[in-house]
Enzyme design. Structure first.
Site, PDB file in Angstrom:
ATOM      1  N   GLU A  85       3.601  -4.134 -14.169  1.00  5.85           N
ATOM      2  CA  GLU A  85       3.683  -2.780 -14.738  1.00  5.85           C
ATOM      3  C   GLU A  85       4.296  -2.822 -16.136  1.00  5.85           C
ATOM      4  O   GLU A  85       5.405  -3.337 -16.322  1.00  5.85           O
ATOM      5  CB  GLU A  85       4.494  -1.861 -13.811  1.00  5.85           C
ATOM      6  CG  GLU A  85       4.374  -0.408 -14.211  1.00  5.85           C
ATOM      7  CD  GLU A  85       5.052   0.528 -13.216  1.00  5.85           C
ATOM      8  OE1 GLU A  85       5.031   0.258 -12.007  1.00  5.85           O
ATOM      9  OE2 GLU A  85       5.610   1.540 -13.676  1.00  5.85           O
ATOM     10  N   LYS A 279      11.012   4.309  -5.783  1.00  4.47           N
ATOM     11  CA  LYS A 279       9.957   3.398  -6.275  1.00  4.47           C
ATOM     12  C   LYS A 279      10.398   2.820  -7.619  1.00  4.47           C
ATOM     13  O   LYS A 279      10.191   1.643  -7.906  1.00  4.47           O
ATOM     14  CB  LYS A 279       8.632   4.160  -6.401  1.00  4.47           C
ATOM     15  CG  LYS A 279       7.427   3.286  -6.704  1.00  4.47           C
ATOM     16  CD  LYS A 279       7.208   3.038  -8.179  1.00  4.47           C
ATOM     17  CE  LYS A 279       5.947   2.222  -8.438  1.00  4.47           C
ATOM     18  NZ  LYS A 279       5.794   1.843  -9.830  1.00  4.47           N
ATOM     19  N   ASP A 295      11.030 -12.815  -0.259  1.00  4.76           N
ATOM     20  CA  ASP A 295      10.026 -12.038   0.464  1.00  4.76           C
ATOM     21  C   ASP A 295      10.189 -10.547   0.128  1.00  4.76           C
ATOM     22  O   ASP A 295      11.044  -9.863   0.683  1.00  4.76           O
ATOM     23  CB  ASP A 295      10.231 -12.293   1.969  1.00  4.76           C
ATOM     24  CG  ASP A 295       9.214 -11.584   2.831  1.00  4.76           C
ATOM     25  OD1 ASP A 295       8.532 -10.667   2.341  1.00  4.76           O
ATOM     26  OD2 ASP A 295       9.114 -11.948   4.012  1.00  4.76           O
ATOM     27  N   HIS A 392       6.028   4.938 -21.570  1.00  2.00           N
ATOM     28  CA  HIS A 392       5.089   4.281 -20.682  1.00  2.00           C
ATOM     29  C   HIS A 392       3.769   4.015 -21.404  1.00  2.00           C
ATOM     30  O   HIS A 392       3.225   2.913 -21.344  1.00  2.00           O
ATOM     31  CB  HIS A 392       4.860   5.184 -19.467  1.00  2.00           C
ATOM     32  CG  HIS A 392       4.148   4.509 -18.356  1.00  2.00           C
ATOM     33  ND1 HIS A 392       4.781   3.613 -17.528  1.00  2.00           N
ATOM     34  CD2 HIS A 392       2.877   4.585 -17.931  1.00  2.00           C
ATOM     35  CE1 HIS A 392       3.933   3.166 -16.644  1.00  2.00           C
ATOM     36  NE2 HIS A 392       2.750   3.742 -16.863  1.00  2.00           N
TER      37      HIS A 392
HETATM   38  C1  MEV Z   1       7.097   4.365 -12.360  1.00  2.00           C
HETATM   39  O1  MEV Z   1       6.700   3.069 -11.990  1.00  2.00           O
HETATM   40  C2  MEV Z   1       8.473   4.671 -11.830  1.00  2.00           C
HETATM   41  C3  MEV Z   1       8.965   6.094 -12.051  1.00  2.00           C
HETATM   42  O2  MEV Z   1       8.023   7.018 -11.519  1.00  2.00           O
HETATM   43  C4  MEV Z   1      10.297   6.201 -11.346  1.00  2.00           C
HETATM   44  C5  MEV Z   1      10.865   7.606 -11.335  1.00  2.00           C
HETATM   45  O3  MEV Z   1      10.101   8.590 -11.352  1.00  2.00           O
HETATM   46  O4  MEV Z   1      12.097   7.704 -11.238  1.00  2.00           O
HETATM   47  C6  MEV Z   1       9.094   6.376 -13.516  1.00  2.00           C
END
Ligand code: MEV
Length: 437
Positions: A85, A279, A295, A392
């Protein structure tokens, strides 16, 4: 309808690809060449990778990058990360740089116990089972002695062994619930071997137990397996600084702290947000776990279970402001190894561990937790200030340019252009078209 194939695993790599090609890739122009292109020129290295698993056709690369400047408990680490990513390593590095100027990360291991269970059925008198267990416990522990000898030399072994009654939830269901210390190894093989030996010995001893009726002698072992839920193999990572030092973009330190706290509260109470919030934490955690040959599926499963431990899926991280000090922290379960498994086998995992100065499993737990917290800090700070897309999409620009088959000169020109303009797929497409005309 495609016919099933038997003996696929026995075919050579070439034969496997031939079969794949003639069965599923007839229309593909270059799948064969692409699979081949990713074979390593070094035959020995290629063989090593092929032997990690069955039916290997090729190697699947992920970028292996570095996030420098991580000050953790007053030691400055550079953290290797394996991740595809675009913005993850950039975000981690940015957070590391920020906290490096504000006291660094503090991390502490709160526990290292791991769990394994023998799940079995017993349809007899409970009291007799419990009395039998007490009697047979020393025999069970003796039976695993050959397996635990080396682990005990390293300070690990079996910490506890008890029988648990689960019959209220499932008729006849009991467990041998075992607690282990596996020191610098993740311990999956060690734990599973011990459990299978416990199960075997337990069943055999039951058959010979004169206090049991004939049905009671037939203890049915359903399975013996470690648990990837390790709430007592826990690490804590934390940062703190005076609120005013958080000032960012158009927000004062106090404004940023207030908004940050609200963002965390939302993740604490709203599962839809909590999953995405966590995430972001896993972006950092998985990348280091993967780079060091650990793992990541086990880590993922255990951490998400921990995030739901109070009955509702919730944020793993928390924040508060007290007496003008902003504090941001997280506690997560992590079963990691720095010896055994893939850690010493995959040449890049070995390099990753060397970069981390050959950490113990406890050191690695701290580093991984910090990578997760840093990632979370960077994501939440972006979300409540500029929004996530700005950074991003800047990082994603190269992916778009590659997709559009831009030449190195075009890439250079457009990278320069998009330093001052918003990146979107259509904007990049348009600028490239302009450039080409
Ligand atoms: C993207 O990989 C992760 C985010 O969505 C985490 C978040 O929203 O805190 C930017």
């Amino acid at each position: 309808m495609i016919d099933p194939i038997s003996g696929f695993s026995k075919l050579s790599k070439h034969e496997k690809i031939e079969w794949l090609h003639s069965t599923y890739l007839k229309d593909s122009e270059n799948a064969y060449q692409i699979l081949e292109q990713y074979w390593n020129q070094d035959q020995q290295l290629q063989k090593l990778h092929e032997e990690f698993t069955e039916n290997t056709l090729s190697n699947y690369y992920l970028p292996f990058g570095l996030a420098p400047n991580f000050l953790i408990n007053d030691y400055r680490y550079a953290i290797p990360m394996a991740i595809e990513e675009s913005s993850v390593i950039a975000a981690a590095s940015k957070a590391a740089k920020f906290w490096g100027k504000h006291g660094g990360f503090k991390a502490e291991v709160l526990g290292t116990k791991k769990i394994g269970q023998v799940h079995f059925l017993f349809h007899g008198k409970k009291e007799k089972l419990f009395a039998f267990f007490e009697e047979v416990k020393p025999v069970l522990l003796k039976a695993v002695q050959p397996l635990v000898k080396n682990m005990e030399k390293r300070g690990g072994g079996v910490l506890n062994l008890e029988v648990r009654d689960k019959t209220e939830e499932l008729e006849g269901y009991y467990q041998l619930h075992c607690t282990f210390e596996t020191k610098d190894s993740m311990g999956a093989n060690f734990i599973n071997s011990c459990l299978e030996r416990f199960a075997e010995t337990f069943q055999e001893a039951a058959k010979e137990n004169s206090a049991f009726s004939n049905t009671e002698k037939e203890i049915e072992v359903i399975m013996s397996i470690l648990s990837n839920y390790v709430p007592e193999c826990l690490v804590r990572a934390e940062v703190s600084c005076p609120v005013e030092q958080l000032a960012d973009h158009h927000l004062s330190g106090q404004e940023l702290a207030d908004k940050f706290l609200q963002a965390i509260r939302i993740a604490e109470i709203e599962p839809y947000r909590a999953v995405t919030h966590n995430k972001g934490i896993m972006n950092g955690i998985d990348a280091v776990v993967l780079a060091t040959g650990n793992d990541f599926r086990a880590v993922e499963a255990g951490i998400h279970a921990y995030a739901s431990r109070n009955g509702r899926y919730s944020s793993l991280s928390h924040a508060e402001v007290e007496n003008g000090i902003f504090r941001f922290w997280m506690e997560i379960p992590l079963a990691l190894g720095t010896v055994g498994g893939l850690t010493g086998l995959h040449p890049l995992s070995r390099v990753a561990l060397e970069i981390l100065q050959r950490p113990s499993a406890e050191d690695l737990m701290k580093i991984v937790a910090v990578a997760g917290l840093a990632q979370n800090f960077a994501a939440v700070r972006s979300l409540i200030t500029t929004g996530i897309q700005q950074g991003h999409m800047k990082m994603h620009l190269m992916n778009i340019l590659n997709q559009l088959k831009a030449t190195p000169e075009e890439k250079e020109a457009l990278t320069k252009y998009f330093k001052k303009h918003n990146v979107s797929h259509s904007a990049v497409e348009e600028q490239l078209k302009l450039l080409r005309s």
